[in-house]
Design an enzyme around this catalytic site. Sequence first.
Site, PDB file in Angstrom:
ATOM      1  N   GLU A  26     -73.787  50.603 -39.724  1.00 41.75           N
ATOM      2  CA  GLU A  26     -74.643  49.721 -38.930  1.00 41.75           C
ATOM      3  C   GLU A  26     -73.839  49.193 -37.753  1.00 41.75           C
ATOM      4  O   GLU A  26     -72.698  48.764 -37.936  1.00 41.75           O
ATOM      5  CB  GLU A  26     -75.131  48.512 -39.751  1.00 41.75           C
ATOM      6  CG  GLU A  26     -76.027  48.849 -40.923  1.00 41.75           C
ATOM      7  CD  GLU A  26     -76.504  47.580 -41.666  1.00 41.75           C
ATOM      8  OE1 GLU A  26     -76.336  46.457 -41.152  1.00 41.75           O
ATOM      9  OE2 GLU A  26     -77.041  47.738 -42.774  1.00 41.75           O
TER      10      GLU A  26
ATOM     11  N   GLU B 187     -73.940  46.554 -48.794  1.00 42.62           N
ATOM     12  CA  GLU B 187     -73.005  45.434 -48.606  1.00 42.62           C
ATOM     13  C   GLU B 187     -72.848  44.601 -49.883  1.00 42.62           C
ATOM     14  O   GLU B 187     -72.951  43.381 -49.859  1.00 42.62           O
ATOM     15  CB  GLU B 187     -73.477  44.538 -47.448  1.00 42.62           C
ATOM     16  CG  GLU B 187     -73.641  45.292 -46.138  1.00 42.62           C
ATOM     17  CD  GLU B 187     -73.956  44.392 -44.941  1.00 42.62           C
ATOM     18  OE1 GLU B 187     -74.529  43.295 -45.167  1.00 42.62           O
ATOM     19  OE2 GLU B 187     -73.620  44.761 -43.816  1.00 42.62           O
TER      20      GLU B 187
END
Length: 442
Positions: free
Chosen positions: A274, A127
């Site tokens: 995720e 991320e």
Amino acid sequence: MAAAAAAVGVVALLLLLPLAASAYGDGLGRAAVGVNWGTMTSHPILPCEVVRMLAANGVARVKMFDADPWTAAPLAHTGIQVMLAVPNDQLARLAGDPRRAYRWAEQNVSAYLEAGVDVRYVAVGNEPFLKSYNGSLINVTFPALKNMQRALDKLGLGDHVKAVVPLNADVYNSPENKPVPSAGSFRKDINALMVDIVNFLNMNNAPFVVNIYPFLSLYQNPNFPLNFSFFDGGSKPVYDKGMVYTNVFDANFDTLVWSLRKAGVPDMKIIVGEVGWPTDGDKHANVRYAQKFYDGFLKKMVRNIGTPLRPGWMEVYLFALIDENQKSVLPGRFERHWGLLTYDGKPKFSMDLSGDGLDNLVGVEVEYLPAQWCVFNKDAKDKYKDLPAAVNYACSNADCTPLGYGSSCNNLSHDGNISYAFNIYFQTMDQDSQRQWRTGKC
Ligand SMILES: *[C@@H]1O[C@H](CO)[C@@H](O)[C@H](O)[C@H]1NC(C)=O
Ligand SMILES: *[C@@H]1O[C@H](CO)[C@@H](O)[C@H](O)[C@H]1NC(C)=O
Ligand SMILES: *[C@@H]1O[C@H](CO)[C@@H](O)[C@H](O)[C@H]1NC(C)=O
Ligand SMILES: *[C@@H]1O[C@H](CO)[C@@H](O)[C@H](O)[C@H]1NC(C)=O
Ligand SMILES: *[C@@H]1O[C@H](CO)[C@@H](O)[C@H](O)[C@H]1NC(C)=O
Ligand SMILES: *[C@@H]1O[C@H](CO)[C@@H](O)[C@H](O)[C@H]1NC(C)=O
């Protein structure tokens, strides 16, 4: 309860272990539900135990956050497919010199493959474009990605192993005044960079890896309709160009599909890196909601429903396998409670992870310290001297997030809070009584 779980564990292990590799390895048939395995915990479960438990649960894909031999080596010859990762603090190094990426791939991909670890992806960063990083990884991520993919190609591994960049769903959005998937595109401040990255990934046949969190939609917006986070309907649908959205997961995923179309790569493969629901640390983070979320999500996966724009089979990684009591709580107190299993390896609720129709999540047996606790001693001399500082110290070295607002132990008394803090510190320090504070008694 514990004895029953152990018995199931042994039986499942014997029955499922030989099947795990072949039944799920081909990526056909039912959805490929993998898990994220993070290790930011004071008392990590032995990796060989974790790997045995993955096999017992029929989990055939695992995503990790580094390439540590301690966790990667036990995955050899298990048939489990692996995503390894370059941590964010290594991106600048790999971006600066292709030879460093080459050495990384040699040591952390080639060698593992030779040892029998079925590496399929290398995550370049985690991320990296989160707004909370203030753009600090903007300039290094794409060069690091290119260096990594070229290193893999040079080693002759480029067809088997793909370099990817797991990104938070905040890299794309729809305008506030037009909150529908078809209005979506990559975030303005990084649009040109995202277009370059997705075209590079697509050219290499590598997927877009996205993390999607319906819980965060709810957490960040007090007006967000609760039912839209789950998969049972009961919320006003969103209509968009002939498509009907009854849950935020689908709407979010298809916003990415639209963003990819606009970036010129309409058919690019998408992996959900995720997805999950935490069980403590916020008023919406509890076992009831987590179970509701996973029930709906896993049913959707087993039936290969997909999303309105991408119906069918999906590759997803649940976040996360095990609670991590040392994660930063900057994003929220829930951050330490994402596990399907508690930090000591117990399933939090029954769930059908393998899609075999049995609610049979299998945990791990761990050894426990003696059953003794710390309680606040009200009769201690000087009991309130330094107490706030001592509680603070305990809670910055152990996990006190269950005490917070909306959390599982938020209703303890003042003294109960103190006992909790001292006790969790005592347990986290392996009951080492040398470390006791004067006001604690065990
Ligand atoms: C391989 O990965 C490990 C663990 O993530 C890292 O410490 C090491 O530096 C990497 N190797 C190379 C040659 O970069
Ligand atoms: C981003 O900026 C904020 C405020 O300026 C600061 O508190 C934070 O530490 C910065 N984060 C990073 C990763 O640099
Ligand atoms: C990234 O590069 C741009 C253009 O060269 C520069 O303006 C910016 O300061 C750089 N950002 C960081 C965090 O290094
Ligand atoms: C949420 O959905 C349930 C059914 O699943 C329904 O009973 C309830 O009224 C809905 N709540 C709202 C606020 O729409
Ligand atoms: C704490 O107590 C209040 C008032 O009795 C109650 O409304 C709330 O649901 C309780 N919270 C928890 C997490 O038990
Ligand atoms: C216990 O601690 C929590 C978290 O710091 C706090 O919100 C709560 O008000 C405390 N309870 C009492 C009775 O002091």
